[in-house]
Every structure is written in C-alpha cells, then in structure tokens.
Design an enzyme around this catalytic site. Structure first.
Site, PDB file in Angstrom:
ATOM      1  CE1 TYR A  31      -3.878  -2.266   0.449  1.00 16.87           C
ATOM      2  CE2 TYR A  31      -2.531  -3.319   2.131  1.00 16.87           C
ATOM      3  CZ  TYR A  31      -3.640  -3.324   1.299  1.00 16.87           C
ATOM      4  OH  TYR A  31      -4.498  -4.389   1.327  1.00 16.87           O
ATOM      5  CG  HIS A  36      -8.022   4.626   0.826  1.00 18.66           C
ATOM      6  ND1 HIS A  36      -8.737   5.535   1.576  1.00 18.66           N
ATOM      7  CD2 HIS A  36      -8.394   3.407   1.278  1.00 18.66           C
ATOM      8  CE1 HIS A  36      -9.510   4.896   2.427  1.00 18.66           C
ATOM      9  NE2 HIS A  36      -9.314   3.603   2.283  1.00 18.66           N
ATOM     10  CE1 TYR A  82      -3.263  -4.514   5.749  1.00 15.19           C
ATOM     11  CE2 TYR A  82      -3.365  -5.769   7.806  1.00 15.19           C
ATOM     12  CZ  TYR A  82      -2.773  -5.515   6.572  1.00 15.19           C
ATOM     13  OH  TYR A  82      -1.694  -6.250   6.172  1.00 15.19           O
ATOM     14  CG  ASN A  84     -12.028  -1.109   6.030  1.00 14.29           C
ATOM     15  OD1 ASN A  84     -11.664  -0.017   5.614  1.00 14.29           O
ATOM     16  ND2 ASN A  84     -12.577  -2.016   5.252  1.00 14.29           N
ATOM     17  CG  ASP A 109      -7.909   8.662   2.268  1.00 16.73           C
ATOM     18  OD1 ASP A 109      -8.834   8.438   1.467  1.00 16.73           O
ATOM     19  OD2 ASP A 109      -7.716   7.963   3.283  1.00 16.73           O
ATOM     20  CG  ASN A 130     -15.074   1.759   4.943  1.00 17.58           C
ATOM     21  OD1 ASN A 130     -16.233   2.057   5.203  1.00 17.58           O
ATOM     22  ND2 ASN A 130     -14.746   1.084   3.847  1.00 17.58           N
TER      23      ASN A 130
END
Length: 219
Positions: A31, A36, A82, A84, A109, A130
């Site tokens: 990532y 994001h 993570y 979420n 973001d 999220n």
C-alpha cells in the site's frame, strides 16, 4: 522513560494535556505510496521527522512515538490494524492516556478535496470513510474529535473509486502531496502553540484559495 518526563513537566495538568495525532492508513509495502492508504501515515512521518520524534515503539496496535514541541506534549500514532479497523487502535490510545476527544486529531485522505489541498475540522461525520467510521464506532458514535483532511482528488471519468484509491500517485500528484505534507507540519506546530480554533481559521483561509486554484487542474 519519556512518560516520566511527561509527568515531571505537568503531563496530567489541564495546561499540559497532550494532543494525540493519529494518521490513518494501511501497513505494508503493498500500500505504500497509494492515495487512500498512506497519506495519513505520511503526515505522521513528516511531522515526527520535523520534530525529531522517533516512531520506534508499538502501543495499542499502533506504531507510536511521543515527544514535545516546545512545551507541548504530543503523541503520534499510525494504527497497524488496517484502515477499516483503525478505531481498534485509536480508541484504546485515547483511553490509555485519558484524553478527551477534543485532544484527538485524525489525519485522513479525502476524495472531496483536490489533490494536495488540506482542511482542518473541529468535528464531523465519517463521510463514508471506513477508517473514520471505525474511529467513531470506537468512540461510541461520538464525532467530537478533530480531523486534518488531506485531499487526494477524485477518480477521472468513470474510473472505479476503489481502483483509484489503490493507485500510486503520479509525478504531479506526488509533488502536490509532498508540498501539502510540509504545509501540514506547519499548521500542526501552529495548533500546538495557538490552539485548534485559531489555527483552523488561519489555515483554512489559506487552503481555500489553494482549493480554488487547483480544483480544475488534473493530477
């Protein structure tokens, strides 16, 4: 230990109550550099580097650092849960340090802002984000924590937003984000010295004109 230094310098007093800065993102090289998943982390890293704060411990499921900016104590965190599940780290951190939500600032973001435009907010909803949703859930629905919104722009044409969010920045967008990170560092220092209300008013006025200038420019 630094926590003892906090205590000696009035860590538990109202005047010296620390700020908790939390950058939202996803861990791992997969990532890194994506729209994001990394700008919240990058904002934490930029601020930590500017102030000589080491992010070398793990606390409440987050990469963590703590230090002082002048006489103002600050706690820095990058949840490793993570995106979420960001609240599973943010909530316990705020509880551990017994912080009211008005001393928590979350960096995230935001597709609703042009790439490289920033906004400070005292509070608000999650807007479908999220990570913010998870944070709010762990604060029992309370939304009275501050946010630093980091604009990443909208997907071009009919592009799937999920695919757009996982893209790495192109050269133009990367330059805008790097500039925004330095602007973010400056407003965070202002916040720690002047408070949220004054820094928000000053900073958002500047960013408003940047928004107008960049809103129709591709990145």
């Amino acid at each position: 230990m630094l926590i003892n230094r906090f205590l000696r310098r009035g860590f538990c007093t109202a005047v010296a109550r620390p700020w908790l800065f939390v950058g939202l993102g996803n861990p791992g090289d997969k990532y890194k550099g994506t729209r994001h998943n990394q700008v919240g982390f990058e904002m934490i890293d930029a601020f930590a580097e500017s102030q000589g704060i080491s992010m070398n411990t793990v606390h409440c499921k987050a990469t963590f650092g703590q230090g002082f900016v002048g006489d103002a104590p600050v706690l820095l965190a990058k949840p490793q849960t993570y995106m979420n599940l960001s609240g599973e780290s943010t909530g316990p951190l705020a509880a551990y340090y017994k912080l009211p939500l008005n001393r928590v600032l979350v960096f995230h973001d935001d597709m609703g802002l042009p790439c490289g435009v920033l906004r400070l907010r005292h509070n608000g909803g999650h807007g479908g984000h999220n990570g913010l949703k998870s944070v709010m859930n762990n604060f029992r629905g309370n939304r009275e924590f501050a946010r630093l919104r980091i604009g990443i722009g909208r997907p071009p044409g009919q592009m799937d937003p999920k695919a757009f969010l996982l893209q790495k920045f192109n050269a133009i967008a990367r330059e805008r984000i790097d500039t925004a990170l330095q602007e973010g560092v400056e407003v965070l220092k202002l916040l720690l010295s002047k408070g949220l209300t004054e820094s928000t008013r000053h900073f958002n006025t500047i960013q408003k004109y940047k928004h107008i200038r960049l809103q129709n420019m591709p990145a």
